[in-house]
Design a protein around this motif. Structure first.
Motif: not given
Lengths: 379, 379
Positions: B70, B72-76, B78-79, B111, B118-119, B289
């Motif tokens: 997905n 939209f799971y950018r954090e997953r 990216w990690q 979107l 968005l941020l 971050k």
């Protein structure tokens, strides 16, 4: 898009909980209580919602700043409201939290996305720990170490793999008392066995020596963390305690100063695990910054409180946070039935102890608007 | 929503720039060059786009991990990609950046929102500084202190209120040389007067003593910052230099380790101003971050590079970042005409020196797909 109105509706419900003089909740006879819904309206019809007991004054202060503003300018809005907090008499962190969460809810509803996916999702569910109420004098409640042990077994049967005790606090007679805390912790460990993760949140104003003695006993009982056993204003005390103990110290929780206070604690090694709850730092916006800060220092940062915003933040976080705090729980309290202003629990837990973040747009709260309208006190 | 394809299209264009052996760009005779477009496709038809010269290998490595995910799971995502970087031979920060920016672009397009909203937006425009190319030997270029002064006057006439010099670097004959750097800086200050903000990015491998001598002269010339005058791997050298000088030291820029390296620099007071560019740290996700980390320590953090992702990050940042780096600029180079694969400049500047972030969905790049298709080399 522009904010056209910021409304607070206060409504009545029947509560089975009451707060003691220290602010800790306990079971109580059913009685009338008030809750408030904050609604942020826009010229495009989409709204954002958030609940909070103390949102009335916050809305009064924030409304002039919010009206006419683009609700997607969360950073600008947050910084302006944050700077309004400087005079401590005005906007509380809890009030700011309700406003910030409503803005996130609005963005998610406008874009038809759950907030944790707007943030950039990492996961859909997280393990919960069952978080008990503080100790009391209620027969069949949390009045003895054995009562904690019995309740812990109920929580394990419900599916919890981790439990956090809140033990006896003032003004309960006999509290605070390190020996009672240890007795409750020992009884729970004895009851649940070695495979359940246990944490303790005791009296918050112990001396260094009391906290150290308590911590040593928790090390023997293989506890996972100890939180806020001393006044968090004394950072030196936390540095001292963290140095002494292998047991993980978790904090700060209630210390003021949000993001920057947590940076100072990390810089000074004042705790092993950092802590953040939207209600403690003024919203989801600073909560994410604190998770990012924790990631920068390779630190765990644990979520405080069962608010739905905390759950969204946690599911957008990778390294830092682990557990959702579910509760507060008590043998006399039904946590599994949603409050009357919601049609569904925000943090439903499966029988493996996992909580799934709401999948609806925004914060995903399923609001019972009919109930609110039927029980309005003021608008 | 699921990612169904991750494509790279490489296309030809005519470049008027070439990189020297140190990687610094200079004007060059028109020649064929290659650029690549990364496209992330989904089962719902919406796509995300990003450009990068080096994205081919990154796509090969990342594609198996992205397919079926997905977006939209950018954090997953990216990690997972970040952890793939551990073997330094594989995924570069620039490659990771292109992927992460394409995911942000995709979310914004899905979107119908610009990424900075968005941020959580803070502002729509930021001041730019004109960032010159490195010194050269070109007559009428940047070959003498007077040439820098002449060019600086052109930049002021264009609207810039701030200018950053890149002075002579190896392999240009005679470089590096502190006296030449100072001569160029003095000539520019003399030409533009006291009201234009000036910064310097000189040779990156000076000794401590050379850097101190250079810094002292910049203090006299009222410069705003000095960046990367020494090897950033020597954090101790930066601590030492920052202690000696009132002049602000800005960094790290090229040091590896992204978020965590910046945390260590802040902890050790190794610079006065932190630095972040999406291309240096692997994307917009870690860039935000780092801005949050800087805010936690009350530090300024300045944006590196003219990428459109940097501009979105900057407009979602409140306290930390100030300037957009616009360039690289040179008397022989036309910066105001977009490259042929774009229909509009990503960072148009008004005559007050302000750059407005693109208002279109996603990163807001206005892509010339016809040009790309007509000039394809491989897909």
């Amino acid at each position: 898009m522009k904010i056209t109105e910021v409304r607070v509706e206060t409504f009545r419900y029947t509560s089975d909980k009451a707060k003691d003089i220290q602010g800790h909740a306990h079971p109580a006879d059913p009685h009338d209580a008030l809750q408030s819904l904050l609604t942020i309206e826009t010229d495009e019809g989409v709204c954002g919602y958030s609940f909070g007991e103390e949102v009335g004054m916050a809305q009064g202060l924030a409304r002039p700043l919010l009206l006419g503003e683009n609700p997607f300018y969360r950073e600008r809005i947050w910084q302006n409201l944050y700077q309004r907090q400087r005079d401590g008499s005005t906007l509380s962190d809890r009030g700011l939290d309700v406003i910030d969460q409503a803005l996130w809810d609005l963005a998610g509803r406008a874009l038809d996305q759950p907030v944790y996916r707007l943030l950039g999702a990492f996961r859909d569910k997280v393990p919960a720990y069952g978080s008990t109420m503080c100790g009391d004098e209620l027969e069949g409640g949390l009045n003895t170490p054995q009562a904690y042990a019995d309740f812990a077994l109920q929580l394990v049967a419900r599916g919890y793999k981790a439990i956090k005790l809140h033990t006896w606090n003032t003004p309960t007679p006999g509290a605070p008392d390190v020996r009672s805390d240890v007795a409750a912790c020992a009884a729970v460990r004895e009851a649940v066995g070695p495979d359940i993760t246990l944490m303790l949140d005791p009296f918050h104003y112990y001396t260094r020596q009391d906290a150290l003695q308590l911590g040593r006993e928790l090390e023997r009982l293989d506890f996972y963390w100890l939180e806020e056993p001393m006044d968090e204003a004394s950072v030196s005390s936390y540095i001292w305690l963290t140095e002494q103990l292998d047991l993980q110290i978790c904090g700060p929780e209630t210390a003021k100063g949000g993001l920057r206070t947590r940076a100072e604690w990390m810089l000074r090694n004042a705790a092993d695990i950092s802590r953040v709850g939207t209600q403690d730092v003024g919203g989801l916006t600073p909560t994410m910054k604190i998770y990012h800060l924790a990631e920068a220092f390779g630190m765990q940062c644990e979520s405080h409180g069962n608010g739905v915003g905390n759950l969204h933040a946690l599911c957008a976080t990778s390294v830092a946070g682990k557990y959702h705090e579910r509760g507060l729980l008590h043998p006399f309290i039904d946590y599994e039935t949603p409050p009357p202003w919601l049609n569904a629990l925000p943090d439903p837990m499966d029988d493996e102890g996992m909580v799934t973040v709401p999948q609806g747009p925004g914060l995903g709260l399923d609001i019972n608007f009919d109930y609110i309208r039927d029980n309005l006190v003021s608008s």
